[in-house]
Enzyme design. Structure first.
Site, PDB file in Angstrom:
ATOM      1  N   ARG A 174       0.822  -1.210   0.000  1.00  0.00           N
ATOM      2  CA  ARG A 174       0.000   0.000   0.000  1.00  0.00           C
ATOM      3  C   ARG A 174       0.854   1.257   0.000  1.00  0.00           C
ATOM      4  O   ARG A 174       0.561   2.218  -0.717  1.00  0.00           O
ATOM      5  CB  ARG A 174      -0.967  -0.035   1.181  1.00  0.00           C
ATOM      6  N   GLN A 186      -9.315   2.479   1.745  1.00  0.00           N
ATOM      7  CA  GLN A 186      -8.266   3.118   2.550  1.00  0.00           C
ATOM      8  C   GLN A 186      -8.867   4.186   3.462  1.00  0.00           C
ATOM      9  O   GLN A 186      -8.510   4.292   4.644  1.00  0.00           O
ATOM     10  CB  GLN A 186      -7.210   3.754   1.642  1.00  0.00           C
ATOM     11  N   TYR A 238      -6.192  -0.842  -7.067  1.00  0.00           N
ATOM     12  CA  TYR A 238      -5.601  -2.067  -6.519  1.00  0.00           C
ATOM     13  C   TYR A 238      -4.931  -1.841  -5.163  1.00  0.00           C
ATOM     14  O   TYR A 238      -4.736  -0.723  -4.723  1.00  0.00           O
ATOM     15  CB  TYR A 238      -4.688  -2.779  -7.492  1.00  0.00           C
ATOM     16  N   GLU A 239      -4.643  -2.957  -4.499  1.00  0.00           N
ATOM     17  CA  GLU A 239      -4.146  -2.985  -3.118  1.00  0.00           C
ATOM     18  C   GLU A 239      -5.093  -2.281  -2.145  1.00  0.00           C
ATOM     19  O   GLU A 239      -4.670  -1.603  -1.214  1.00  0.00           O
ATOM     20  CB  GLU A 239      -2.733  -2.371  -3.025  1.00  0.00           C
ATOM     21  N   GLY A 240      -6.367  -2.456  -2.364  1.00  0.00           N
ATOM     22  CA  GLY A 240      -7.380  -1.805  -1.533  1.00  0.00           C
ATOM     23  C   GLY A 240      -7.753  -0.484  -2.157  1.00  0.00           C
ATOM     24  O   GLY A 240      -6.937   0.431  -2.242  1.00  0.00           O
TER      25      GLY A 240
END
Length: 572
Positions: A294, A436, A429-431
């Protein structure tokens, strides 16, 4: 595309803004002296300028392709990845026991940004590997570490992260991939994963997949998920790639951007895997990798912002259009007030996002070096801000770059549009950035706002001291911080989580705007109030930071008006 690595900016931020000296004064990172850091930045910057940047357009124009079950990457990518691996840039922060440099995450963060700016499609490969290295260092058995870490650290092998399935995106607990125990202590992994960055390629001799799957006795949801290491080729007794595992690439995604990065649909058909960590504890182990990723993805956004800014500036310095309204101008569109506004905004936002990410990395390093809970809390709090604001900045700056080019920005040959197409996915992507923000107002405020208030107190104290030297910049930063404090108090007092979630995204952006003002003020103070950094700080604090008020007003509006809307109100 030409690229100049902003080595001086990183060095300035380390020395005067984010406090890298705190890190290097610890026993854990005492060898990361100023000379070592400068050498790393300069050598990495040179590699990015000379090796990676020339591959940027090739990756876009000649995408990765799947041929007879084998993925072929873009022209020059295997050579580019070898340059990254041989330079040691994959594992700057990795444990020296396995061949890593053992340097601070702050240095890794700077190098990752430069690689992202030069060629984001290729940089994804070392980023995924870095995350896997960290996950294995923390959770794998000694046997797995001995077999895999030296190869991953050297770049001989690369790593991936396999979470998503077609029915299980952000809701990871809905996954269907299963793991059946074998008689020899390994597991048979069966299932399909999608959106696997660098899931297959021709740049390394083996690809190691971290796969989330459910054991037969795993309960539904995330609490029943385990993590497995599943290599493309099963290592032989000497640790070299042996027989092919029972996995394959079904297809490569056709994407809006990042054409040079092969994004695979992966099929596991009883593939041999090894358990990483404890059974049913896969999410905790995977989050070690995801938290690393992240910050890394936020830095990707910042890198693209830097690349798009340099691209737009070069165009503005060359393009002649219209009549200059200033005496002694350049004769180019750089003379026009609106063009200057765009360029100043691009540069100021990039600096703010970069400072936030490096401050986040310093907090991670201090947590690693000291184990102090206050550093752990700060690192956790800044991670969603770094990811979401870094990627938002990349998208915004790249979009402005297209606008600055005018009609030529919409023409692919200029390359301006590629930055925007490539960076757009980083907010997903990656949350996603929405997730977040929800994490920020949810779990990260579950301490009653303690970590947030610690940052706010620090910013206010700094602004109070700066009033003596730069009152015109210090006072608005102090006032903005008070507004931020009130927003945090409102969030902490909410009982209905939807009241928080409804304003989560603007809250994160408002917080980032104030942090940006704080770091710009620090830069101006370090310059003693005169010079280019002070002029940029004045632009940001006067023109951009005031956006915080609108963001925080939105953030504290609650959710009632959203849920007052009826389903039919959304009809087209």
């Amino acid at each position: 595309m030409p690229y100049r690595a902003p080595v001086e900016d990183f060095q300035f931020l380390f020395d005067h803004v984010v406090g890298l000296d705190q890190v290097t004064s610890t026993d854990r990172f005492s060898e990361a002296t100023a000379d070592v850091t400068a050498a790393i930045l300069n050598e990495a910057g040179k590699m990015c300028e000379e090796v990676l940047a020339p591959l940027q357009r090739a990756g876009d124009l000649h995408p990765a392709r799947l041929e007879n079950g084998v993925v072929r990457t873009s022209p020059g990518f295997p050579e580019g990845f070898r340059a990254v691996a041989e330079g040691g840039w994959v594992a700057i922060a990795a444990d020296p026991e396995y061949g890593g440099m053992g340097l601070p995450m702050a240095v890794t963060t700077a190098v990752n940004e430069m690689m992202s700016a030069a060629c984001l499609s290729l940089q994804l490969a070392p980023l995924m590997t870095q995350g896997q290295i960290e996950a294995l260092e923390h959770h794998a058995s000694d046997t797995l570490k001995a077999t895999y870490l030296p190869k991953l650290v050297s770049g001989e092998w690369t790593g991936t992260m396999n979470l998503t399935e077609s029915q299980a995106g952000s809701d990871v607990g809905a996954l269907r991939t299963k793991a059946e125990p074998n008689d020899d202590g390994t597991y048979a992994i069966t299932g399909q994963k999608i959106y696997i960055s660098w899931g297959d390629h021709d740049c390394a001799e083996n690809i190691c997949h971290l796969v989330l799957a459910r054991l037969p006795d795993g309960v539904p949801g995330t609490k029943g998920i385990s993590l497995f290491l599943v290599p493309k080729f099963i290592p032989d007794d000497d640790g070299n790639p042996g027989r092919a595992n029972d996995l394959r690439v079904v297809s490569l995604e056709h994407k809006m951007g990042l054409h040079g990065s092969p994004t695979a649909v992966m099929e596991y058909s009883g593939a041999t895997g090894w358990l990483v960590g404890e059974p049913h504890d896969g999410m905790r182990a995977m989050f070690t990798m995801m938290n690393n990723a992240r910050l890394g993805v936020g830095v990707q956004g910042i890198g693209v912002a830097e690349g798009a800014y340099q691209h737009a500036l070069a165009y503005a310095q060359d393009r002649k259009q219209g009549r200059s309204l200033i005496e002694g101008g350049t004769g180019t569109i750089l003379d026009h007030a609106n063009v200057r506004r765009m360029l100043a905004g691009m540069k100021a936002d990039t600096f703010a996002a970069r400072a936030i990410a490096l401050a986040n990395a310093v907090a991670i390093d201090m947590e690693t070096a000291t184990g102090a809970p206050e550093w752990s809390a700060r690192a956790a709090f800044l991670t969603p801000i770094s990811k979401a604001f870094g990627t938002y900045t990349g998208i915004s700056v790249a979009n402005t770059g297209v606008q600055l080019h005018g009609g030529m920005g919409y023409i692919e040959e200029t390359g301006a549009a590629q930055y925007l197409r490539d960076v757009r996915v980083t907010a997903i992507y990656e949350g996603t950035n929405g997730i977040q923000a929800m994490d920020l107002v949810g779990r990260k405020l579950s301490d009653g706002g303690e970590a947030a208030y610690a940052l706010i107190d620090e910013i206010e104290t700094h602004a109070e001291r700066a009033r003596e030297t730069l009152p015109d910049l210090a006072e608005p930063v102090w006032q903005a911080t008070e507004t931020l404090r009130e927003a945090v108090e409102w969030m902490v007092a909410r009982q209905d989580v939807n009241d928080r979630f409804a304003g989560a995204v603007p809250f994160l952006r408002g917080f980032a705007r104030v942090l940006g003002g704080h770091f710009h003020l620090s830069a101006a103070l370090a310059e003693t109030g005169e010079g280019a950094r002070t002029r940029l700080a004045r632009f940001y604090i006067t023109r951009i930071m005031p956006e915080h008020a609108a963001h925080l007003s939105h953030a504290t509006a609650g959710a009632s008006d959203l849920y007052a809307l009826q389903a039919e109100d959304f009809a087209a």
